[in-house]
Every structure is written in structure tokens, then in C-alpha cells.
Write a protein that holds these residues in place. Structure first.
Motif, PDB file in Angstrom:
ATOM      1  N   LEU A   4       0.727  -1.503  -0.107  1.00 59.31           N
ATOM      2  CA  LEU A   4       0.138  -0.061  -0.233  1.00 59.31           C
ATOM      3  C   LEU A   4       1.109   1.386   0.243  1.00 59.31           C
ATOM      4  O   LEU A   4       1.855   1.224   0.763  1.00 59.31           O
ATOM      5  N   PHE A   5       0.892   2.314  -1.156  1.00 56.79           N
ATOM      6  CA  PHE A   5       1.421   3.714  -0.761  1.00 56.79           C
ATOM      7  C   PHE A   5       1.067   4.051   0.061  1.00 56.79           C
ATOM      8  O   PHE A   5       0.328   4.833  -0.440  1.00 56.79           O
ATOM      9  N   ASN A   6       2.713   5.254   0.889  1.00 59.38           N
ATOM     10  CA  ASN A   6       1.912   5.699   1.287  1.00 59.38           C
ATOM     11  C   ASN A   6       2.247   6.948   0.734  1.00 59.38           C
ATOM     12  O   ASN A   6       2.447   8.070   1.162  1.00 59.38           O
ATOM     13  N   ALA A  47      -4.535  -0.631  -7.730  1.00 62.92           N
ATOM     14  CA  ALA A  47      -5.509   0.019  -8.140  1.00 62.92           C
ATOM     15  C   ALA A  47      -5.248   0.829  -7.298  1.00 62.92           C
ATOM     16  O   ALA A  47      -4.978   0.983  -6.613  1.00 62.92           O
ATOM     17  N   ALA A  48      -5.668   2.176  -7.701  1.00 60.33           N
ATOM     18  CA  ALA A  48      -6.176   3.253  -6.783  1.00 60.33           C
ATOM     19  C   ALA A  48      -7.060   3.502  -5.659  1.00 60.33           C
ATOM     20  O   ALA A  48      -7.400   2.850  -5.595  1.00 60.33           O
ATOM     21  N   SER A  49      -6.418   4.689  -5.377  1.00 55.05           N
ATOM     22  CA  SER A  49      -7.555   4.517  -3.392  1.00 55.05           C
ATOM     23  C   SER A  49      -8.901   4.599  -3.618  1.00 55.05           C
ATOM     24  O   SER A  49      -9.339   5.140  -5.259  1.00 55.05           O
ATOM     25  N   GLY A  50      -9.278   4.052  -3.301  1.00 60.93           N
ATOM     26  CA  GLY A  50     -11.300   4.364  -3.589  1.00 60.93           C
ATOM     27  C   GLY A  50     -11.457   2.751  -4.240  1.00 60.93           C
ATOM     28  O   GLY A  50     -12.657   3.076  -4.692  1.00 60.93           O
ATOM     29  N   SER A  51     -10.949   2.821  -5.413  1.00 63.27           N
ATOM     30  CA  SER A  51     -10.984   1.168  -5.623  1.00 63.27           C
ATOM     31  C   SER A  51     -10.618   0.208  -6.033  1.00 63.27           C
ATOM     32  O   SER A  51      -9.845   0.080  -5.707  1.00 63.27           O
ATOM     33  N   GLY A  52     -11.770  -0.667  -6.009  1.00 62.47           N
ATOM     34  CA  GLY A  52     -11.310  -2.337  -5.643  1.00 62.47           C
ATOM     35  C   GLY A  52     -10.877  -2.650  -7.482  1.00 62.47           C
ATOM     36  O   GLY A  52     -11.200  -3.967  -8.003  1.00 62.47           O
ATOM     37  N   PHE A  95      -8.504  -3.966 -10.118  1.00 62.69           N
ATOM     38  CA  PHE A  95      -7.116  -4.022  -9.996  1.00 62.69           C
ATOM     39  C   PHE A  95      -6.893  -4.234 -11.597  1.00 62.69           C
ATOM     40  O   PHE A  95      -7.645  -5.101 -12.426  1.00 62.69           O
ATOM     41  N   CYS A 125      -2.397   0.592  -4.361  1.00 65.27           N
ATOM     42  CA  CYS A 125      -2.604  -0.542  -3.926  1.00 65.27           C
ATOM     43  C   CYS A 125      -1.805  -1.383  -4.902  1.00 65.27           C
ATOM     44  O   CYS A 125      -2.227  -1.843  -6.038  1.00 65.27           O
TER      45      CYS A 125
END
Lengths: 176, 173
Positions: free
Chosen positions: B71-73, B103-108, B110, B144
Motif C-alpha cells: 500500500l503506497f504511502n 488499484a487506486a485509492s477508492g477503487s477495487g 485492479f 495498492c
């Protein structure tokens, strides 16, 4: 060169090598990545740099239902500081069910773990799926060599539990 | 006014009041202090990280799995994806593929970051790493990463023991 000589020039250019035997005092932010040597024998050694690390924990699969667990996830090798804890879940719990993530710390020689957060990171039906949620606050994030970190996941409420979780602990640590 | 020094200059202490311009590659490791108080702060460097996924043991048969691995911070860049089989599949059509998805934040949703999956079959060799070809490298905070391993085939012996690494650089938090 004589001592105590001021060069009152707006720009001074050294056309050949510049050797400074003592201290080099330069304005903050003067050195950029381009100034650094990158060849193997001259690049910045790891012992001269503070390291940022990301400790990652995730469920066995992205289709695995979240469940309570206590698991060791990190052993500090040098002095360190926890910068952030984040928790992302792919499918949210339903109804009043929620999943709670905490990070605990114990010193070397101690099995007494205590939370490093001001509260747990909770994911419930009111949150947004697939969206990382940060710690409400890091209150015990200073680590010394030998300190151990544990992930503690708990649950509460009733309903269907969430699925597919990822937890990261971002920390900065002194070099080995 | 510009003052040029055309020969090497040696100075005991040099204080620069304004801009300090050093040539590229002019500063090396030896010039940098090793005192704990002088270390380069983590906030002043990009960080290279290696995300590692592996089978439970080196003799565990490789099986289909989908698992979140990172998970990118902060913003980052994928540098490399490598798969190393301990024991590659042998003697038939049993094989497995490895893919890395984002996948971007808020998206499932991938999507693969590779031009194609890395395939390990009887044509591959034990203990020999194979790189994936990255087509998506730019990452943003909240992205992610997921690994998908797909086992297939029915004849021969499936591979056992595998290690996958994703090498990335990430901005400081």
C-alpha cells in the motif's frame, strides 16, 4: 592563500578542483541529488542515511475474511520512529460489525505490549471500501533497538465481517 | 562581478553566503558525515524498497492465490518485478503465472502493471530468476499492489517454492 581573506564577488567560480580542509558551510538546500556521485564506490553509504521502511501485513488472500489476530510484524534494529499506520480493506463489514487494527510495542526482554496509537483504526460499514484509513494518532512511536512490534486485530459488533485487508506501518530507522 | 580561480584552491573553512553550485557527481560518500546527528534524514531521500512474497516453505507447491502485497504511502515508481522458482514445474503442462496488479485509492478494480504475466513452466529452470516487463510504473499515495498467482495444467509436477520481489522507489512520508 592568506587567511581571513574576503572575496567580495557576486559570483566566484573555481575552474579546477576545490579542496576544503576544514568545514564547508553552505546554504541549506544547496546539495541536490545531481551533486551526488552514483558510482558504487562513492555513492552515499547506507550507514550515513536514515532509512524509511514500510512494514506490510495482509490477509492470506484478498478474498479472506478479516479475523482477530495477534502477530509479530517487526523488530527494530536501530532507533526508529513510527511515521504512520494505515489500513485498507477491500470489502467493508456490514451492519454494526467492525474490524479494529492496532499496533503494539514492547521493549527488548519484555513481553508487555502497549499500543502506539491513540486509538484503533476502525473500518465499518460507514467507511469507504478500498480506501486507506490512517491511524487516529501515533502516541508511542519512538522505538529503540530491540523493540518489537505486534499487529493486533480485533472485531466487534454483529453483521458480516470485512474481506481482504492490508495494513502498513511506515517508519524511519537509524542505519545498522 | 565574477572571480575565477583557475588553479586548484585549498581552503580551511569555506562559508558560502548564497548559492553553492557543485558539479554533477562532485560529492561522494567520503565527504558525508557519519555522525548520527548528521545522517541524511529520511525526508530528504527517495527510498528503495523491496516487497517480497514467498510460498510458506521452499517445498510448498505453488498454488493459485490473490493477495494484497503493498500500500503506497506516497508517490512511487515500480522498478522491477522478479520471480524465482526454487523448483520449476517439470514433465508436463503444469505451470503457474505471476502477475502484479494495481488499484487506486477508492477503487477495487485492479489492473496489471506488466505487459504479460511471468510464466513458470517446465521450460524454466530451478533457482533461475525471471523478470517481468513493466508497463505501468507510476504510483500515487493510496495505490495498492496485488499479486495474482494462477496455477494451471494437469500433467507433470507443479513447481514448488517461489519468491517474488517487487522493487520500488517511494517518496518520503
Amino acid at each position: 592563500m592568506t587567511t581571513g581573506t574576503d572575496f567580495d564577488a557576486s559570483v566566484a567560480v573555481v575552474m579546477d578542483d576545490l579542496s576544503v580542509r576544514g568545514k564547508l558551510v553552505i546554504p541549506a538546500g544547496s546539495i541536490t541529488s545531481a551533486n551526488w556521485a552514483s558510482n558504487a564506490s562513492k555513492r552515499l553509504g547506507s550507514e550515513k542515511k536514515q532509512h524509511q521502511k514500510t512494514v506490510t501485513w495482509s490477509t492470506a488472500t484478498t478474498a479472506t475474511t478479516m479475523a482477530p489476530v495477534t502477530q509479530g510484524i517487526y523488530l527494530a534494529n536501530g532507533a526508529a520512529t513510527i511515521e504512520q499506520v494505515s489500513f485498507r480493506i477491500e470489502t467493508l463489514p456490514t451492519s454494526s460489525k467492525q474490524i479494529e487494527v492496532d499496533i503494539h510495542k514492547a521493549s527488548a526482554g519484555s513481553g508487555s505490549y502497549a499500543s502506539v496509537q491513540s486509538g484503533t483504526i476502525n473500518q465499518s460499514s460507514s467507511d469507504t471500501a478500498s480506501t486507506a484509513k490512517d491511524s487516529p494518532g501515533i502516541t508511542g512511536g519512538t522505538l529503540t533497538a530491540g523493540d518489537s512490534l505486534r499487529l493486533v486485530i480485533t472485531e466487534s459488533g454483529s453483521g458480516t465481517q470485512g474481506i481482504g485487508g492490508t495494513v502498513i506501518v511506515v517508519l524511519k530507522e537509524a542505519p545498522y | 562581478m565574477t572571480t575565477n580561480f583557475r588553479d586548484p584552491v585549498e581552503i580551511d573553512t569555506l562559508t558560502v553566503g548564497s548559492t553553492f553550485n557543485a558539479p554533477p557527481l562532485a560529492i561522494d560518500n567520503a565527504a558525508f558525515s557519519s555522525a548520527s546527528t548528521d545522517r541524511l534524514a529520511s525526508s530528504k531521500a527517495d527510498h528503495q524498497k523491496t516487497v517480497t512474497w514467498q510460498t510458506a516453505t521452499t517445498s510448498t507447491t505453488v498454488a493459485t492465490v490473490t493477495q494484497s502485497i503493498y500500500l503506497f504511502n506516497a508517490a512511487g515508481t515500480l522498478e522491477k518485478v522478479t520471480v524465482r522458482p526454487d523448483t520449476a514445474p517439470t514433465g508436463g503442462d503444469l505451470q503457474y503465472t505471476v502477475d502484479i496488479l494495481k488499484a487506486a485509492s477508492g477503487s477495487g478494480s485492479f489492473a496489471s502493471v506488466l505487459s504479460s504475466v511471468v510464466t513458470m513452466s517446465s521450460a524454466d529452470s530451478d533457482n533461475t530468476a525471471e523478470d517481468g516487463s513493466l508497463t505501468t510504473t507510476a504510483m500515487t499515495a493510496g495505490d495498492c499492489l496485488e499479486i495474482i498467482i494462477t496455477a494451471s495444467g494437469s500433467t507433470g509436477t507443479q513447481g514448488a517454492g517461489a519468491t517474488v520481489i517487487v522493487v520500488l522507489t517511494e517518496e518520503p512520508s
